[in-house]
Design a protein around this motif. Structure first.
Motif, PDB file in Angstrom:
ATOM      1  N   LEU A  42      -0.995  -8.460  -8.404  1.00  0.00           N
ATOM      2  CA  LEU A  42      -0.927  -7.151  -7.276  1.00  0.00           C
ATOM      3  C   LEU A  42      -0.843  -5.901  -8.167  1.00  0.00           C
ATOM      4  O   LEU A  42       0.023  -5.391  -9.403  1.00  0.00           O
ATOM      5  N   GLY A  43      -1.687  -4.991  -7.970  1.00  0.00           N
ATOM      6  CA  GLY A  43      -0.244  -3.211  -8.314  1.00  0.00           C
ATOM      7  C   GLY A  43      -0.752  -2.157  -6.869  1.00  0.00           C
ATOM      8  O   GLY A  43      -1.142  -2.629  -5.861  1.00  0.00           O
ATOM      9  N   LEU A  44       0.569  -1.984  -6.808  1.00  0.00           N
ATOM     10  CA  LEU A  44       1.281  -0.723  -6.331  1.00  0.00           C
ATOM     11  C   LEU A  44       1.265   0.611  -6.372  1.00  0.00           C
ATOM     12  O   LEU A  44       1.159   1.338  -7.717  1.00  0.00           O
ATOM     13  N   ALA A  45       0.625   1.258  -5.350  1.00  0.00           N
ATOM     14  CA  ALA A  45       0.394   2.819  -6.054  1.00  0.00           C
ATOM     15  C   ALA A  45       0.638   2.879  -4.099  1.00  0.00           C
ATOM     16  O   ALA A  45       1.092   2.492  -3.287  1.00  0.00           O
ATOM     17  N   PHE A  46       1.065   4.929  -4.868  1.00  0.00           N
ATOM     18  CA  PHE A  46       1.848   5.140  -3.500  1.00  0.00           C
ATOM     19  C   PHE A  46       1.732   6.916  -3.450  1.00  0.00           C
ATOM     20  O   PHE A  46       0.768   7.590  -4.354  1.00  0.00           O
ATOM     21  N   VAL A  57      -1.471  -1.727  -1.889  1.00  0.00           N
ATOM     22  CA  VAL A  57      -1.205  -2.855  -2.836  1.00  0.00           C
ATOM     23  C   VAL A  57      -2.665  -2.973  -2.902  1.00  0.00           C
ATOM     24  O   VAL A  57      -3.344  -3.348  -2.354  1.00  0.00           O
ATOM     25  N   ALA A  58      -3.523  -3.517  -4.491  1.00  0.00           N
ATOM     26  CA  ALA A  58      -5.004  -3.846  -4.679  1.00  0.00           C
ATOM     27  C   ALA A  58      -4.803  -5.338  -5.461  1.00  0.00           C
ATOM     28  O   ALA A  58      -3.146  -5.379  -6.094  1.00  0.00           O
ATOM     29  N   PRO A 157      -5.062   4.358  -8.742  1.00  0.00           N
ATOM     30  CA  PRO A 157      -3.230   3.605  -9.766  1.00  0.00           C
ATOM     31  C   PRO A 157      -3.355   2.260  -9.277  1.00  0.00           C
ATOM     32  O   PRO A 157      -2.402   1.603 -10.291  1.00  0.00           O
ATOM     33  N   ALA A 158      -3.427   2.231  -7.802  1.00  0.00           N
ATOM     34  CA  ALA A 158      -2.680   0.377  -7.494  1.00  0.00           C
ATOM     35  C   ALA A 158      -3.811  -0.116  -8.844  1.00  0.00           C
ATOM     36  O   ALA A 158      -2.730  -1.931  -9.004  1.00  0.00           O
TER      37      ALA A 158
END
Length: 179
Positions: A42-46, A57-58, A157-158
């Motif tokens: 999982l990758g997180l971005a804001f 989240v991706a 970015p995610a």
């Protein structure tokens, strides 16, 4: 930094309750911290573009050296939500548009002329590559924010953060052609 990306972002946001709320919500939606199947992360971005807060989240794997996005979760605080269903589909569309740019779209110039002249040579996201996109609209009493492309800034970015979690490699340019 060797820290949990969610905890780190929450700490950086200090006294920004709207931002923290969307990050906590999207983390809950995606099951942040759960065990992932082998080969997935999982990758997180804001983003806080246009006075709307969005956490994303991706879930990503790597196939033939390229990222594959399986699922995306987004929590968005648009302020006063005038039309929540429209907000939901705006975010879904922005995710697909952003994934297309992140994974495929590029223009090659030769002697000043673009070499990609139609969809047979200009690669965009195909239907079979489209992930499941889950969106939660979190209306608040704040003034309405913009919604046109709020889902666009955090998707690349995610994905890049998920790739970094999988491989340790940071992707720094678009499209993400190889990992």
């Amino acid at each position: 930094m060797g820290r949990d990306p969610l905890g780190y972002r929450l700490e950086m946001l200090g006294q920004h309750p709207r931002a923290k709320a969307v990050l906590n919500q999207v983390a809950q939606m995606a099951g942040w911290g759960r065990s992932m199947p082998a080969g997935r992360a999982l990758g997180l971005a804001f983003s806080d573009a246009w006075n709307s807060m969005i956490g994303m989240v991706a879930e990503v794997s790597i196939k033939d050296g390229k990222p594959v996005v399986h699922q995306v979760w987004a929590a968005v605080d648009p302020g006063h939500a005038v039309q929540p269903k429209n907000i939901e589909v705006q975010v879904e569309g922005s995710v697909i548009y952003g994934l297309s740019a992140a994974l495929h779209e590029k223009i090659t110039l030769k002697n000043g002329e673009p070499q990609e002249t139609n969809l047979n040579s200009y690669r965009v996201l195909r239907a079979n590559e489209t992930p499941l996109v889950n969106v939660k609209v979190m209306p608040t009493d704040n003034h309405p924010g913009g919604m046109g492309e709020v889902g666009l800034p955090p998707i690349a970015p995610a994905v890049a953060n998920a790739v970094a979690a999988l491989t340790g490699k940071r992707l720094r340019s678009l499209p993400f052609t190889s990992v």
